[in-house]
Design a protein around this motif. Structure first.
Motif, short mmCIF file in Angstrom:
data_model
loop_
_atom_site.label_atom_id
_atom_site.label_comp_id
_atom_site.label_asym_id
_atom_site.label_seq_id
_atom_site.Cartn_x
_atom_site.Cartn_y
_atom_site.Cartn_z
N PRO A 1 74.06 -47.25 -48.52
CA PRO A 1 75.17 -47.06 -47.59
C PRO A 1 74.69 -46.99 -46.14
N ALA A 2 75.53 -47.46 -45.24
CA ALA A 2 75.16 -47.50 -43.82
C ALA A 2 75.05 -46.10 -43.21
N TYR A 3 75.70 -45.12 -43.79
CA TYR A 3 75.69 -43.77 -43.24
C TYR A 3 74.62 -42.89 -43.86
N SER A 4 73.81 -43.42 -44.77
CA SER A 4 72.81 -42.59 -45.43
C SER A 4 71.56 -42.44 -44.56
N ILE A 5 70.68 -41.58 -45.01
CA ILE A 5 69.43 -41.35 -44.28
C ILE A 5 68.49 -42.55 -44.44
N ALA A 6 68.74 -43.39 -45.45
CA ALA A 6 67.91 -44.56 -45.69
C ALA A 6 68.45 -45.81 -45.01
N SER A 7 69.34 -45.65 -44.05
CA SER A 7 69.92 -46.83 -43.39
C SER A 7 68.88 -47.68 -42.64
N PRO A 8 67.80 -47.12 -42.09
CA PRO A 8 66.79 -48.02 -41.51
C PRO A 8 66.19 -48.99 -42.52
N VAL A 9 66.04 -48.54 -43.77
CA VAL A 9 65.52 -49.42 -44.81
C VAL A 9 66.53 -50.53 -45.12
N LYS A 10 67.80 -50.22 -44.99
CA LYS A 10 68.85 -51.22 -45.22
C LYS A 10 68.80 -52.33 -44.18
N TYR A 11 68.62 -51.97 -42.93
CA TYR A 11 68.72 -52.95 -41.85
C TYR A 11 67.39 -53.58 -41.44
N ILE A 12 66.28 -52.90 -41.70
CA ILE A 12 64.98 -53.44 -41.31
C ILE A 12 64.29 -53.98 -42.56
N ALA B 1 76.27 -56.22 -32.89
CA ALA B 1 76.75 -54.85 -33.09
C ALA B 1 75.65 -53.87 -32.68
N TYR B 2 76.01 -52.89 -31.92
CA TYR B 2 75.04 -51.91 -31.46
C TYR B 2 74.94 -50.80 -32.50
N LEU B 3 73.74 -50.50 -32.94
CA LEU B 3 73.53 -49.47 -33.94
C LEU B 3 72.26 -48.71 -33.60
N ASN B 4 72.34 -47.41 -33.69
CA ASN B 4 71.17 -46.56 -33.50
C ASN B 4 70.76 -45.96 -34.83
N PHE B 5 69.47 -45.79 -35.01
CA PHE B 5 68.95 -45.05 -36.14
C PHE B 5 68.67 -43.63 -35.68
N ASN B 6 68.91 -42.68 -36.57
CA ASN B 6 68.63 -41.29 -36.26
C ASN B 6 67.28 -40.94 -36.88
N LEU B 7 66.21 -41.12 -36.11
CA LEU B 7 64.87 -40.80 -36.57
C LEU B 7 64.37 -39.56 -35.83
N PHE B 8 64.09 -38.54 -36.59
CA PHE B 8 63.60 -37.27 -36.04
C PHE B 8 64.56 -36.73 -34.99
N ASP B 9 65.84 -36.81 -35.29
CA ASP B 9 66.92 -36.34 -34.42
C ASP B 9 66.94 -37.01 -33.06
N GLN B 10 66.43 -38.22 -32.99
CA GLN B 10 66.46 -39.02 -31.77
C GLN B 10 67.13 -40.36 -32.07
N PRO B 11 68.05 -40.79 -31.21
CA PRO B 11 68.64 -42.12 -31.44
C PRO B 11 67.67 -43.23 -31.01
N ILE B 12 67.40 -44.14 -31.93
CA ILE B 12 66.50 -45.26 -31.66
C ILE B 12 67.25 -46.54 -31.96
N SER B 13 67.22 -47.47 -31.05
CA SER B 13 67.96 -48.71 -31.17
C SER B 13 67.46 -49.55 -32.35
N ARG B 14 68.40 -50.12 -33.08
CA ARG B 14 68.03 -50.99 -34.20
C ARG B 14 67.31 -52.24 -33.69
N LEU B 15 67.76 -52.78 -32.57
CA LEU B 15 67.14 -53.98 -32.02
C LEU B 15 65.68 -53.72 -31.63
#
Length: 136
Positions: A47-58, A72-86
């Motif tokens: 799911p896009a809202y799960s903690i494993a979403s970086p694995v889904k998109y990368i 589409a602009y999407l940020n990953f929440n890594l270590f409580d910091q927003p990091i751009s998917r791009l």
């Protein structure tokens, strides 16, 4: 187009590394199919809202969908910091391609069971020797 090329180049590097390591001729195709199946499964079922979403998109499927990557602009929440998917995608692709390239060259240089390594002298033929080699 460059992003898709880099994704496919990194997948090709994986297959080259497997080809150099193994002696079984069909194993690179099997590994390629398994990797594509795993990436498709991750992209489809995580799911896009799960903690494993970086694995889904990368992964291969997520990165080949460049309309989603750039549109589409999407940020990953890594270590409580927003990091751009791009940004994450480009960093991962550059690291994969760099490490894969140098690792495949390293393995090729150390390869003991590679047939081309035994007959590598044809790479250093002069023009006249190359003509004699191809005509014989």
């Amino acid at each position: 187009m460059i992003t898709k090329g880099m994704v496919l180049f990194s997948f090709g590097l994986l297959l080259v590394i497997v080809s150099i390591i193994t002696r079984i001729s069909y194993l690179p195709q099997v590994i390629g199919i398994l990797v594509l199946g795993l990436c498709y499964g991750l992209y489809t079922f995580v799911p896009a809202y799960s903690i494993a979403s970086p694995v889904k998109y990368i992964n291969i499927y997520g990165l080949l969908k460049t309309q989603n990557l750039y549109g589409a602009y999407l940020n990953f929440n890594l270590f409580d910091q927003p990091i751009s998917r791009l940004l994450t995608a480009w960093v991962v692709l550059i690291l994969q391609n760099s490490v894969g390239f140098f690792f495949s060259v390293y393995l090729f240089r150390r390869g003991k069971h590679l047939e081309i390594k035994k007959n590598v002298s044809w790479l250093f033929l002069s023009n006249s020797d190359f003509i004699k080699f191809t005509l014989s």
